[in-house]
Design an enzyme around this catalytic site. Structure first.
Site, PDB file in Angstrom:
ATOM      1  N   THR A 195       0.968  -0.987   0.141  1.00 27.14           N
ATOM      2  CA  THR A 195       0.047  -0.188  -0.062  1.00 27.14           C
ATOM      3  C   THR A 195       1.001   1.265  -0.141  1.00 27.14           C
ATOM      4  O   THR A 195       1.874   1.289   0.670  1.00 27.14           O
ATOM      5  CB  THR A 195      -0.788   0.132   1.226  1.00 27.14           C
ATOM      6  OG1 THR A 195      -1.744  -1.102   1.194  1.00 27.14           O
ATOM      7  CG2 THR A 195      -1.664   1.358   1.486  1.00 27.14           C
ATOM      8  N   THR A 213      -4.822   1.561  -1.985  1.00 25.94           N
ATOM      9  CA  THR A 213      -4.370   0.154  -2.124  1.00 25.94           C
ATOM     10  C   THR A 213      -5.365  -0.624  -2.921  1.00 25.94           C
ATOM     11  O   THR A 213      -6.573  -0.268  -2.806  1.00 25.94           O
ATOM     12  CB  THR A 213      -4.054  -0.601  -0.863  1.00 25.94           C
ATOM     13  OG1 THR A 213      -3.508  -1.612  -0.839  1.00 25.94           O
ATOM     14  CG2 THR A 213      -5.405  -0.759   0.040  1.00 25.94           C
TER      15      THR A 213
HETATM   16  N1  ASP Z   1      -2.894  -2.880   4.182  1.00 27.29           N
HETATM   17  C1  ASP Z   1      -3.314  -3.429   3.026  1.00 27.29           C
HETATM   18  C2  ASP Z   1      -4.474  -4.297   3.356  1.00 27.29           C
HETATM   19  O1  ASP Z   1      -4.342  -4.826   4.228  1.00 27.29           O
HETATM   20  C3  ASP Z   1      -2.315  -4.297   2.137  1.00 27.29           C
HETATM   21  C4  ASP Z   1      -1.229  -3.427   1.970  1.00 27.29           C
HETATM   22  O2  ASP Z   1      -0.745  -2.598   2.772  1.00 27.29           O
HETATM   23  O3  ASP Z   1      -0.617  -3.500   0.876  1.00 27.29           O
HETATM   24  O4  ASP Z   1      -5.386  -4.189   2.526  1.00 27.29           O
END
Ligand code: ASP
Length: 336
Positions: A195, A213
């Site tokens: 993300t 994301t």
């Molecule tokens: N935090 C994001 C999610 O769980 C994933 C990521 O950091 O790429 O959707």
């Protein structure tokens, strides 16, 4: 404020920063969440842009452009992450993002300004810039969060066009995944996250943040992670500082991760200490913590920053008067 020329005399070249841990031992976190301030405030540094991962460098460049022309923190944050959203080579944000297990790319994003206003979209499909839709939710509706079909209809009403977000490369990877053992256990630092979360502090001393994301690769249809959830994937308080997260969203949500980081800073912890303590909380709440990645970055109202993560491999990008387009390795809980 020091000039860049003076600073360059005083510190190693930015390139050296790539391999350096951001963890300053003098700022090691205390075990108590209630302990008083550990370090005196550093000299005011602004403007500042900090963002997650290597792709943060390109995002920071766009955000810095806005800030260096005296633009505001919110415009800079949005402009920064739009660069990542539009990059088809990024496999975890916007177009080119890895799809869910059914092959659909679904996007989550949120944005927050210095007044504490916020906007968010989740499970949004076929729209190139979810961060702009999130901002429009914040500015043009009485709501904070729109999801799914409603979010898409709102985006189209705001003038966004439908686009195919599933690139040939991501489609091919997804088809390979369908046939592979990775279906059972996603690869840390590869398929779990990437993300972009980006925090800005402008010349007026105001903070903003944006987080966007395509979520966890090959997630269940309908899954929403931490990134569009205010307090989990992003939070800021203009009197204190801001934080944003990357990694296994379920673990970040369980800890209200970014709210926690900001509240720790409010109690007097430095951004670095706050990130370390928040990782400790995530670890305490997630028995499987050695199998996941979670990383936080934080930016204090005074321009100090911090970062910490569970597993080595997380990097953050920083641009300030002192560090031009730097990339730093985050300290980590499992660092060997
Ligand atoms: N935090 C994001 C999610 O769980 C994933 C990521 O950091 O790429 O959707």
């Amino acid at each position: 404020m020091s000039t860049r020329r003076n600073f360059l005399k005083a510190v190693p070249a930015v390139g050296a920063a790539l391999t350096a841990s951001c963890t300053d031992p003098s700022q090691a976190a205390s075990n108590s969440l209630n302990s008083p301030a550990h370090a005196p405030p550093s000299t005011l540094v602004r403007p500042v842009v900090i963002s997650t991962w290597n792709h943060g460098k390109a995002a920071n460049t766009a955000a810095w452009q806005v800030l260096s022309e005296n633009g505001n923190a919110l415009d800079a944050a949005e402009a920064g992450v739009r660069v990542t959203e539009a990059d088809p080579n990024g496999r975890s944000v916007g177009i080119g993002g890895r799809p869910d297990r059914d092959g659909n790319v679904t996007l989550d994003a949120c944005i927050m300004n210095s007044d504490g206003d916020c906007g968010s979209v989740a499970y949004l499909q076929e729209i190139l810039h979810p961060i702009t839709v999130a901002r429009q939710v914040m500015e043009k509706t009485p709501h904070v969060m729109l999801v799914g079909k409603g979010a898409q209809e709102f985006a189209i009403a705001q003038g966004h066009e439908k686009v195919n977000l599933l690139t040939e490369e991501s489609k091919k990877e997804w088809e390979e995944w369908l046939a592979s053992e990775r279906r059972q256990k996603p690869k840390i630092n590869v398929e779990n996250h990437d993300t972009i979360g980006l925090l800005t502090l402008d010349n007026q001393g105001n903070l903003a943040g944006a987080c966007t994301t395509s979520g966890a690769a090959y997630k269940y249809a309908g899954r929403v992670g931490d990134s569009p959830i205010i307090g989990a994937g992003l939070y800021l308080d203009n009197d204190v500082g801001g934080a944003t997260a990357t990694g296994w969203g379920e673990a970040v949500i369980r800890a209200c991760g970014c709210f926690l980081v900001v509240e720790l800073m409010r109690q007097g912890h430095s951004p670095q200490e706050a990130c370390e303590l928040a990782v400790e909380r995530v670890v305490a709440k997630n028995p499987d913590w050695k199998d996941i990645q979670v990383g936080f970055i934080a930016l204090g109202k005074d321009g100090r920053h911090g970062s910490f993560c569970i597993a080595p491999g997380f990097e953050y990008a920083l641009w300030s008067e002192q560090v031009e387009n730097g990339l730093f390795a985050s300290g980590s809980k499992l660092e060997g």
